[in-house]
Design a protein around this motif. Structure first.
Motif, PDB file in Angstrom:
ATOM      1  N   ASN A 295       0.796  -1.123  -0.101  1.00 43.22           N
ATOM      2  CA  ASN A 295       0.029  -0.009  -0.032  1.00 43.22           C
ATOM      3  C   ASN A 295       0.984   1.081  -0.086  1.00 43.22           C
ATOM      4  O   ASN A 295       1.657   1.357   0.852  1.00 43.22           O
ATOM      5  N   PRO A 296       0.873   1.960  -0.958  1.00 41.05           N
ATOM      6  CA  PRO A 296       1.722   3.308  -1.211  1.00 41.05           C
ATOM      7  C   PRO A 296       1.284   4.387  -0.120  1.00 41.05           C
ATOM      8  O   PRO A 296       2.149   5.500  -0.087  1.00 41.05           O
ATOM      9  N   ILE A 297       0.267   4.413   0.479  1.00 46.31           N
ATOM     10  CA  ILE A 297      -0.168   5.507   1.553  1.00 46.31           C
ATOM     11  C   ILE A 297       0.718   5.711   2.586  1.00 46.31           C
ATOM     12  O   ILE A 297       0.961   4.736   3.296  1.00 46.31           O
ATOM     13  N   GLU A 298       1.203   6.954   2.604  1.00 41.06           N
ATOM     14  CA  GLU A 298       1.896   7.324   3.736  1.00 41.06           C
ATOM     15  C   GLU A 298       1.248   8.455   4.469  1.00 41.06           C
ATOM     16  O   GLU A 298       0.977   9.404   3.842  1.00 41.06           O
ATOM     17  N   MET A 299       1.006   8.303   5.691  1.00 42.62           N
ATOM     18  CA  MET A 299       0.264   9.375   6.481  1.00 42.62           C
ATOM     19  C   MET A 299       1.341  10.397   6.902  1.00 42.62           C
ATOM     20  O   MET A 299       2.374  10.409   6.888  1.00 42.62           O
ATOM     21  N   ILE A 329      -4.385  11.258   5.862  1.00 40.24           N
ATOM     22  CA  ILE A 329      -4.458  10.120   5.152  1.00 40.24           C
ATOM     23  C   ILE A 329      -4.692  10.365   3.662  1.00 40.24           C
ATOM     24  O   ILE A 329      -5.893  10.659   3.237  1.00 40.24           O
ATOM     25  N   PRO A 330      -3.392  10.685   2.740  1.00 39.32           N
ATOM     26  CA  PRO A 330      -3.791  10.984   1.299  1.00 39.32           C
ATOM     27  C   PRO A 330      -4.457   9.754   0.432  1.00 39.32           C
ATOM     28  O   PRO A 330      -4.312   8.565   0.689  1.00 39.32           O
ATOM     29  N   ALA A 331      -5.523  10.110  -0.324  1.00 39.31           N
ATOM     30  CA  ALA A 331      -6.208   9.005  -0.993  1.00 39.31           C
ATOM     31  C   ALA A 331      -5.914   9.312  -2.658  1.00 39.31           C
ATOM     32  O   ALA A 331      -7.042  10.174  -3.127  1.00 39.31           O
ATOM     33  N   ARG A 411      -6.181   3.518   6.595  1.00 40.42           N
ATOM     34  CA  ARG A 411      -5.049   3.603   5.377  1.00 40.42           C
ATOM     35  C   ARG A 411      -5.191   2.234   4.695  1.00 40.42           C
ATOM     36  O   ARG A 411      -5.361   2.483   3.185  1.00 40.42           O
ATOM     37  N   VAL A 412      -5.554   0.954   5.318  1.00 36.57           N
ATOM     38  CA  VAL A 412      -5.650   0.103   4.407  1.00 36.57           C
ATOM     39  C   VAL A 412      -6.796  -0.126   3.663  1.00 36.57           C
ATOM     40  O   VAL A 412      -6.953  -0.495   2.608  1.00 36.57           O
ATOM     41  N   LYS A 413      -7.994   0.437   4.442  1.00 38.00           N
ATOM     42  CA  LYS A 413      -9.449   0.295   3.716  1.00 38.00           C
ATOM     43  C   LYS A 413      -9.073   1.367   2.382  1.00 38.00           C
ATOM     44  O   LYS A 413      -9.728   0.900   1.484  1.00 38.00           O
ATOM     45  N   ILE A 414      -8.631   2.292   2.624  1.00 38.31           N
ATOM     46  CA  ILE A 414      -8.433   3.261   1.535  1.00 38.31           C
ATOM     47  C   ILE A 414      -7.762   2.772   0.381  1.00 38.31           C
ATOM     48  O   ILE A 414      -8.261   2.771  -0.866  1.00 38.31           O
ATOM     49  N   GLY A 415      -6.522   2.149   0.776  1.00 40.06           N
ATOM     50  CA  GLY A 415      -5.558   1.491  -0.475  1.00 40.06           C
ATOM     51  C   GLY A 415      -6.468   0.417  -1.145  1.00 40.06           C
ATOM     52  O   GLY A 415      -6.318   0.243  -2.173  1.00 40.06           O
ATOM     53  N   THR A 416      -7.052  -0.310  -0.289  1.00 37.05           N
ATOM     54  CA  THR A 416      -7.801  -1.617  -0.927  1.00 37.05           C
ATOM     55  C   THR A 416      -9.271  -0.974  -1.819  1.00 37.05           C
ATOM     56  O   THR A 416      -9.079  -1.275  -2.876  1.00 37.05           O
ATOM     57  N   LEU A 420      -5.245   0.696  -4.947  1.00 30.99           N
ATOM     58  CA  LEU A 420      -4.016   1.228  -4.913  1.00 30.99           C
ATOM     59  C   LEU A 420      -2.903   0.228  -4.159  1.00 30.99           C
ATOM     60  O   LEU A 420      -1.650   0.191  -4.493  1.00 30.99           O
ATOM     61  N   SER A 421      -3.303  -0.666  -3.458  1.00 26.43           N
ATOM     62  CA  SER A 421      -2.356  -1.755  -3.019  1.00 26.43           C
ATOM     63  C   SER A 421      -2.189  -2.884  -3.775  1.00 26.43           C
ATOM     64  O   SER A 421      -3.075  -3.418  -4.298  1.00 26.43           O
ATOM     65  N   ALA A 422      -1.040  -3.358  -3.957  1.00 28.18           N
ATOM     66  CA  ALA A 422      -0.513  -4.406  -4.878  1.00 28.18           C
ATOM     67  C   ALA A 422      -1.105  -5.600  -4.236  1.00 28.18           C
ATOM     68  O   ALA A 422      -1.015  -5.594  -2.991  1.00 28.18           O
ATOM     69  N   THR A 423      -1.167  -6.836  -4.958  1.00 27.30           N
ATOM     70  CA  THR A 423      -1.719  -8.011  -4.354  1.00 27.30           C
ATOM     71  C   THR A 423      -0.621  -9.030  -4.704  1.00 27.30           C
ATOM     72  O   THR A 423      -0.947 -10.271  -4.622  1.00 27.30           O
ATOM     73  N   ASP A 424       0.145  -8.802  -5.804  1.00 26.37           N
ATOM     74  CA  ASP A 424       0.998  -9.875  -6.463  1.00 26.37           C
ATOM     75  C   ASP A 424       2.419  -9.905  -6.030  1.00 26.37           C
ATOM     76  O   ASP A 424       3.271 -10.192  -6.968  1.00 26.37           O
TER      77      ASP A 424
END
Length: 592
Positions: A295-299, A329-331, A411-416, A420-424
């Motif tokens: 997840n690339p999000i940084e608070m 929390i940037p989105a 942060r996890v919820k927004i990225g998902t 934005l969050s990689a899964t692979d």
């Protein structure tokens, strides 16, 4: 011919056509196709199709077969016709024409099916775990687990480590969870403890001069279950090294973990150089000490932009308590009112009053907060976070120690939600510079925050001159995809430091000698600088199998209440057994 099989059920190929073979296994399923009976015969190695026609002497027996009966079959290997080849099976180009069939064992009506992957209640699955383990996905996970452990052993030996076993019956120690106690029959009133980890023993192995130790170690902790933590017992790759610094441990462990995940990760990219993130930075950027870097999000802290602003809720809290902080929390790509409202509703469902936000469109900020703080402050926030039209930012406010967990989940919820969050991929990092101590609210005293045998940064001087809460330790965690695989540390190897460190945590010297006398004595007779770590086997296997629950990768797990439904543990014992152990029960009174 062998009494039960000449080949296993995953072995036959076109080169075997014409052979007479004997197979034994479980009836996976039976299909009737216009008078022909097709039996999928399964064993540990695979599935072979058996065919019985009405003229065969075995047809009458084959008609009675039920799923999970165990049978022995003799027959001839024949090639399948082109239109009946099954490319999904290694044996899919051949089948066996049955000439003789013997039922070795019948199966009662099944409490859960083995064929397919139906979602059955956990209670049923664990009670009949021996059936559950016959299912393909679970069977494959367990086989992958043993391959992973085999690989780890080889990698450790190649890295110069030696495998030693440590005791299971030992003394109680403060590892952060409750011990499982074992009463002693020959020493009335005294108890052994099952090891929460081989911590002291592996350090003593270093003191004894063996230099590099490892084992696949069983650990026992009486703590509540979670998806990524088994109740009762678990296994870890326990290792320790002498004459090493923190960087030496990292340089040794990284290739082992990286190579393991490259070998079993199905081609997913693996972090090549694990980044080092200080604990304080991890908490500030991610709200957790086990960040998921996919997840690339940084608070970021934006407290000053709200100080004295027109948004009275935040401004008032900042003015009232100097420790109040506002985290942003940037989105990116989340800049729509619909998404912001959905996140706000999610926060309320999590027990929060809401989740404030600004979203950006047409070169300016929108939403209630933007209106209250004005365009200048809104633009300053946008610039700091590097946001633009089509993006949004969410805010949490209060004392970081109280809201960090919620911020991390947001942060996890927004990225998902925004994709934005990689899964692979497998993203590793080291979290370093943990605090040596923390304030224990329950007991109202200073306590160890991590491993009590760690070396404080600054050594004895730091213990004597710095406030306990400000002392950092040579302690570290290795994290992968938001899962803490292990904690580790450079150990304290000097008795005077051990005495002072435990004294700060409220252990007088007499108590220290009573509980940890073996370790204290060992440090008095020449201990080398040493350190180690212990990555969790169960968690690594869970990640590599793509599972979200440890019970999918453990052969005989307990349920969430730490009960073994298959064997009926824990269980009551007889009065005679209790008498032999000099134990009298003082059970809690029934409620109500």
């Amino acid at each position: 011919m062998h009494a039960y099989r000449t080949h296993n059920c995953g072995q036959l190929r076109t080169g075997d056509v014409g052979k007479t073979v004997r197979l034994s296994g479980w009836v996976h399923r039976v299909r009737d196709h216009g008078g022909l009976l097709f039996v999928d015969l399964r064993d540990h190695y695979g599935i072979t199709q058996i065919v019985a026609d009405p003229q065969s002497p075995v047809f009458a027996v084959a008609e009675k077969l039920k799923p999970e009966w165990v049978v022995k079959i003799d027959g001839a290997v024949v090639a399948r016709t082109d239109d009946t080849i099954n490319p999904s099976l290694p044996t899919g180009e051949v089948e066996v024409r049955a000439k003789d069939l013997e039922v070795l064992s019948e199966a009662a009506e099944l409490p859960l099916p083995v064929f397919g992957e139906p979602d059955y209640p956990e209670e049923t699955r664990l009670t009949y775990r021996f059936l559950d383990l016959r299912r393909e996905s679970l069977h494959d996970n367990i086989m992958k687990r043993q391959a992973i452990i085999w690989s780890l052993r080889n990698r450790m030996r190649e890295a110069g480590f030696f495998e030693f076993q440590t005791p299971i019956l030992t003394a109680s120690s403060p590892e952060g969870a409750r011990d499982y106690l074992v009463p002693s029959r020959v020493h009335p009133g005294k108890f052994y403890a099952l090891p929460q980890a081989p911590q002291q023993f592996k350090q003593l192995i270093m003191v004894a001069g063996f230099d590099r130790y490892f084992q696949i170690a069983p650990c026992f902790r009486d703590e509540d279950a979670r998806a990524d933590r088994s109740p009762g017992e678990f296994y870890q790759l326990d290792l320790e090294m002498s004459f090493v610094t923190q960087e030496d441990v990292f340089d040794t462990v990284e290739p082992i973990l990286r190579g393991l995940f490259e070998e079993f990760g199905d081609g997913k990219p693996v972090t090549q150089k694990f980044p080092r993130i200080p604990y304080a930075e991890a908490m500030r950027k991610y709200g957790t000490d086990k960040p998921d870097l996919r997840n690339p999000i940084e608070m970021q802290d934006v407290t000053e932009h709200f100080r004295g602003s027109g948004f009275k809720l935040f401004a008032g809290m900042i003015e009232m308590d100097v420790n109040t902080r506002v985290w942003a929390i940037p989105a990116k790509s989340g800049g729509s009112r619909a998404f912001c409202d959905r996140m706000n509703a999610w926060a309320q469902g999590e027990g929060q009053p809401g989740l404030g936000y600004i979203f950006f469109r047409d070169g300016e900020g929108a939403g209630p907060i933007a209106k209250n703080i004005g365009p200048e402050r809104t633009e300053t926030i946008r610039t700091q976070l590097g946001l633009g039209d089509g993006d949004a930012v969410f805010f949490v406010v209060g004392l970081p120690g109280e809201f960090a967990d919620f911020a991390a989940r947001a942060r996890v919820k927004i990225g998902t939600e925004l994709g934005l969050s990689a899964t692979d991929r497998f993203e590793f990092c080291w979290v370093v510079d943990f605090p040596m101590y923390e304030w224990n609210e329950d007991e109202e005293k200073i306590d160890f925050s991590h491993n009590p045998f760690s070396m404080p940064q600054g050594g004895l001087e730091a213990l004597n001159s710095i406030r306990p809460e400000e002392i950092l330790a040579y302690q570290y965690d290795v994290v992968c995809n938001g899962v803490e695989l292990s904690s580790g540390a450079i150990r304290n190897h000097k008795p005077e430091i051990m005495e002072k460190a435990f004294a700060i945590a409220g252990y007088p010297k007499e108590e220290l000698e009573k509980r940890f006398g073996g370790m204290l004595r060992a440090l008095q007779y020449g201990a080398p600088p040493h350190g180690g770590i212990a990555p969790g086997i169960d968690r690594m296997v869970m990640l590599l199998c793509g599972e979200e629950n440890l019970r999918q990768v453990v052969m005989f797990p307990m349920n969430q209440q730490a009960e073994d439904l298959l064997m009926g543990a824990p269980s009551e014992v007889s009065p005679k057994q209790l008498q032999e152990l000099h134990i009298r029960l003082a059970l809690p009174k029934p409620k109500g």
